[in-house]
Design a protein around this motif. Structure first.
Motif, PDB file in Angstrom:
ATOM      1  N   ARG A  96      21.017 -16.704  35.337  1.00  0.00           N
ATOM      2  CA  ARG A  96      20.148 -16.401  34.196  1.00  0.00           C
ATOM      3  C   ARG A  96      20.797 -15.344  33.311  1.00  0.00           C
ATOM      4  O   ARG A  96      20.780 -15.432  32.082  1.00  0.00           O
ATOM      5  N   GLU A  97      21.394 -14.345  33.968  1.00  0.00           N
ATOM      6  CA  GLU A  97      22.103 -13.305  33.227  1.00  0.00           C
ATOM      7  C   GLU A  97      23.310 -13.886  32.505  1.00  0.00           C
ATOM      8  O   GLU A  97      23.586 -13.566  31.340  1.00  0.00           O
ATOM      9  N   LEU A  98      24.042 -14.754  33.180  1.00  0.00           N
ATOM     10  CA  LEU A  98      25.219 -15.378  32.578  1.00  0.00           C
ATOM     11  C   LEU A  98      24.843 -16.176  31.338  1.00  0.00           C
ATOM     12  O   LEU A  98      25.547 -16.119  30.314  1.00  0.00           O
ATOM     13  N   ALA A  99      23.745 -16.908  31.392  1.00  0.00           N
ATOM     14  CA  ALA A  99      23.316 -17.698  30.234  1.00  0.00           C
ATOM     15  C   ALA A  99      23.041 -16.792  29.034  1.00  0.00           C
ATOM     16  O   ALA A  99      23.413 -17.117  27.890  1.00  0.00           O
ATOM     17  N   GLN A 100      22.420 -15.647  29.272  1.00  0.00           N
ATOM     18  CA  GLN A 100      22.134 -14.713  28.185  1.00  0.00           C
ATOM     19  C   GLN A 100      23.427 -14.145  27.595  1.00  0.00           C
ATOM     20  O   GLN A 100      23.568 -14.027  26.373  1.00  0.00           O
ATOM     21  N   VAL A 101      24.369 -13.819  28.475  1.00  0.00           N
ATOM     22  CA  VAL A 101      25.649 -13.270  28.019  1.00  0.00           C
ATOM     23  C   VAL A 101      26.421 -14.300  27.204  1.00  0.00           C
ATOM     24  O   VAL A 101      26.968 -13.987  26.133  1.00  0.00           O
ATOM     25  N   LEU A 102      26.458 -15.544  27.677  1.00  0.00           N
ATOM     26  CA  LEU A 102      27.198 -16.584  26.957  1.00  0.00           C
ATOM     27  C   LEU A 102      26.575 -16.866  25.601  1.00  0.00           C
ATOM     28  O   LEU A 102      27.290 -17.111  24.619  1.00  0.00           O
ATOM     29  N   ARG A 103      25.247 -16.824  25.527  1.00  0.00           N
ATOM     30  CA  ARG A 103      24.590 -17.015  24.223  1.00  0.00           C
ATOM     31  C   ARG A 103      24.976 -15.907  23.256  1.00  0.00           C
ATOM     32  O   ARG A 103      25.246 -16.158  22.075  1.00  0.00           O
ATOM     33  N   ALA A 104      25.011 -14.675  23.758  1.00  0.00           N
ATOM     34  CA  ALA A 104      25.359 -13.540  22.891  1.00  0.00           C
ATOM     35  C   ALA A 104      26.787 -13.661  22.376  1.00  0.00           C
ATOM     36  O   ALA A 104      27.062 -13.392  21.190  1.00  0.00           O
ATOM     37  N   LEU A 105      27.713 -14.069  23.240  1.00  0.00           N
ATOM     38  CA  LEU A 105      29.103 -14.222  22.816  1.00  0.00           C
ATOM     39  C   LEU A 105      29.259 -15.399  21.854  1.00  0.00           C
ATOM     40  O   LEU A 105      30.037 -15.330  20.894  1.00  0.00           O
ATOM     41  N   GLU A 106      28.511 -16.458  22.093  1.00  0.00           N
ATOM     42  CA  GLU A 106      28.568 -17.615  21.188  1.00  0.00           C
ATOM     43  C   GLU A 106      28.047 -17.234  19.805  1.00  0.00           C
ATOM     44  O   GLU A 106      28.626 -17.628  18.783  1.00  0.00           O
ATOM     45  N   SER A 150      31.747  -4.749  22.793  1.00  0.00           N
ATOM     46  CA  SER A 150      30.737  -4.221  21.879  1.00  0.00           C
ATOM     47  C   SER A 150      29.479  -5.093  21.875  1.00  0.00           C
ATOM     48  O   SER A 150      28.349  -4.583  21.887  1.00  0.00           O
ATOM     49  N   ARG A 151      29.690  -6.412  21.884  1.00  0.00           N
ATOM     50  CA  ARG A 151      28.536  -7.321  21.846  1.00  0.00           C
ATOM     51  C   ARG A 151      27.698  -7.192  23.118  1.00  0.00           C
ATOM     52  O   ARG A 151      26.469  -7.180  23.063  1.00  0.00           O
ATOM     53  N   LEU A 152      28.366  -7.075  24.256  1.00  0.00           N
ATOM     54  CA  LEU A 152      27.610  -6.914  25.492  1.00  0.00           C
ATOM     55  C   LEU A 152      26.992  -5.518  25.580  1.00  0.00           C
ATOM     56  O   LEU A 152      25.972  -5.325  26.235  1.00  0.00           O
ATOM     57  N   GLY A 153      27.601  -4.569  24.893  1.00  0.00           N
ATOM     58  CA  GLY A 153      26.990  -3.252  24.792  1.00  0.00           C
ATOM     59  C   GLY A 153      25.640  -3.325  24.098  1.00  0.00           C
ATOM     60  O   GLY A 153      24.716  -2.565  24.430  1.00  0.00           O
ATOM     61  N   ASP A 154      25.509  -4.258  23.149  1.00  0.00           N
ATOM     62  CA  ASP A 154      24.227  -4.449  22.469  1.00  0.00           C
ATOM     63  C   ASP A 154      23.149  -4.943  23.434  1.00  0.00           C
ATOM     64  O   ASP A 154      21.953  -4.764  23.174  1.00  0.00           O
ATOM     65  N   LEU A 155      23.588  -5.568  24.537  1.00  0.00           N
ATOM     66  CA  LEU A 155      22.639  -6.051  25.538  1.00  0.00           C
ATOM     67  C   LEU A 155      22.334  -5.000  26.598  1.00  0.00           C
ATOM     68  O   LEU A 155      21.566  -5.252  27.527  1.00  0.00           O
ATOM     69  N   GLY A 156      22.957  -3.842  26.461  1.00  0.00           N
ATOM     70  CA  GLY A 156      22.693  -2.758  27.406  1.00  0.00           C
ATOM     71  C   GLY A 156      23.763  -2.549  28.450  1.00  0.00           C
ATOM     72  O   GLY A 156      23.612  -1.701  29.337  1.00  0.00           O
ATOM     73  N   ILE A 179      31.619  -3.691  33.630  1.00  0.00           N
ATOM     74  CA  ILE A 179      30.485  -3.177  32.871  1.00  0.00           C
ATOM     75  C   ILE A 179      29.192  -3.573  33.575  1.00  0.00           C
ATOM     76  O   ILE A 179      29.112  -4.600  34.246  1.00  0.00           O
ATOM     77  N   PHE A 180      28.185  -2.727  33.419  1.00  0.00           N
ATOM     78  CA  PHE A 180      26.936  -2.892  34.153  1.00  0.00           C
ATOM     79  C   PHE A 180      25.750  -2.768  33.206  1.00  0.00           C
ATOM     80  O   PHE A 180      25.850  -2.208  32.116  1.00  0.00           O
ATOM     81  N   ARG A 181      24.639  -3.277  33.689  1.00  0.00           N
ATOM     82  CA  ARG A 181      23.343  -3.052  33.066  1.00  0.00           C
ATOM     83  C   ARG A 181      22.394  -2.720  34.204  1.00  0.00           C
ATOM     84  O   ARG A 181      22.625  -3.157  35.337  1.00  0.00           O
ATOM     85  N   PRO A 182      21.355  -1.966  33.957  1.00  0.00           N
ATOM     86  CA  PRO A 182      20.446  -1.610  35.060  1.00  0.00           C
ATOM     87  C   PRO A 182      20.025  -2.832  35.857  1.00  0.00           C
ATOM     88  O   PRO A 182      19.829  -3.908  35.287  1.00  0.00           O
ATOM     89  N   PRO A 183      19.889  -2.710  37.175  1.00  0.00           N
ATOM     90  CA  PRO A 183      19.504  -3.830  38.046  1.00  0.00           C
ATOM     91  C   PRO A 183      18.241  -4.512  37.537  1.00  0.00           C
ATOM     92  O   PRO A 183      17.389  -3.850  36.922  1.00  0.00           O
ATOM     93  N   PRO A 184      18.154  -5.850  37.782  1.00  0.00           N
ATOM     94  CA  PRO A 184      18.991  -6.655  38.679  1.00  0.00           C
ATOM     95  C   PRO A 184      20.174  -7.332  38.012  1.00  0.00           C
ATOM     96  O   PRO A 184      20.687  -8.312  38.554  1.00  0.00           O
ATOM     97  N   ALA A 185      20.604  -6.892  36.837  1.00  0.00           N
ATOM     98  CA  ALA A 185      21.730  -7.542  36.169  1.00  0.00           C
ATOM     99  C   ALA A 185      23.010  -7.389  36.988  1.00  0.00           C
ATOM    100  O   ALA A 185      23.222  -6.378  37.661  1.00  0.00           O
ATOM    101  N   ALA A 186      23.861  -8.402  36.930  1.00  0.00           N
ATOM    102  CA  ALA A 186      25.122  -8.376  37.668  1.00  0.00           C
ATOM    103  C   ALA A 186      26.181  -7.615  36.884  1.00  0.00           C
ATOM    104  O   ALA A 186      26.101  -7.481  35.662  1.00  0.00           O
ATOM    105  N   GLY A 187      27.192  -7.117  37.601  1.00  0.00           N
ATOM    106  CA  GLY A 187      28.335  -6.528  36.928  1.00  0.00           C
ATOM    107  C   GLY A 187      29.165  -7.618  36.269  1.00  0.00           C
ATOM    108  O   GLY A 187      29.177  -8.769  36.719  1.00  0.00           O
TER     109      GLY A 187
END
Length: 202
Positions: A96-106, A150-156, A179-187
């Protein structure tokens, strides 16, 4: 040199071999360590080996779907089942986290390739819960590296290790500090190369 032996049971090399036989579903061989049924303590040691090598969920799948599965003590099977289900739940959050990250990069027009565990879990293994994963590995072009961070920084997401010299990092490494985001997000590790320059030169 004598082969290492575990206390009160067949030697450790045989248990490694038995684990391998189970993983490749070699039903003709995965019947016992010395031709005899495994004791519960033997099974416990085999499962410990599977956990050590990160293949416990795969072992559960093999033991419960093979054409001629060996008899597994219920307590051992429950441990395998729990590990399989827990890994499946963990991977569901990761994907689920990966899908959000890929959308942001796209959305930022950054081409990206999914590497290692997440790629293998989706394209090679028969079930998402079978492949163990510790983080997300992505590959982007060198010119998109800073933009990706930078883009993933926008996601926290943030790196615990600061990068002071990006050019120097790229000359010696192959990925940005995790890089990390507060749990439960993966590194997440953002790669720009598959190997470091020193590894490639060797």
């Amino acid at each position: 040199m004598n082969k290492p032996r575990s206390k009160g049971g067949p030697d450790l090399l045989l248990k490694h071999q038995f684990l391998q036989d189970c993983l490749v579903q070699s039903s003709a061989r995965a019947t016992g360590l010395t031709g005899n049924p495994l004791s519960e303590s033997d099974w416990t040691e085999v499962v410990d080996l599977a956990a050590l090598h990160g293949v416990l969920p795969l072992l559960y799948q093999r033991l419960t779907t093979g054409a001629c599965p060996p008899t597994v003590p219920e307590r051992v099977l429950q441990r395998l089942r729990d590990g399989f289900l827990m890994n499946g739940a963990k991977n569901a959050l990761l994907f689920r986290e990966l899908a959000q990250v890929l959308r942001a990069l796209e959305q930022a027009n950054i081409p990206v390739i999914v590497l290692k565990g997440a790629h293998l879990a989706a394209s090679v293994y028969s079930h998402m819960a079978v492949r163990t994963m510790g983080d997300i590995d992505l590959l982007v072009g060198r010119n998109d590296l800073e933009k990706s961070v930078s883009r993933l920084g926008d996601l926290g997401y943030f790196a615990k290790t600061k990068v002071k010299d990006i050019a120097a990092l790229c000359e010696t490494g192959r990925h940005w500090p995790r890089i990390f985001r507060p749990p439960p997000a993966a590194g997440i590790e953002i790669h720009w190369a598959l190997t470091s320059p020193s590894q490639f030169s060797r």
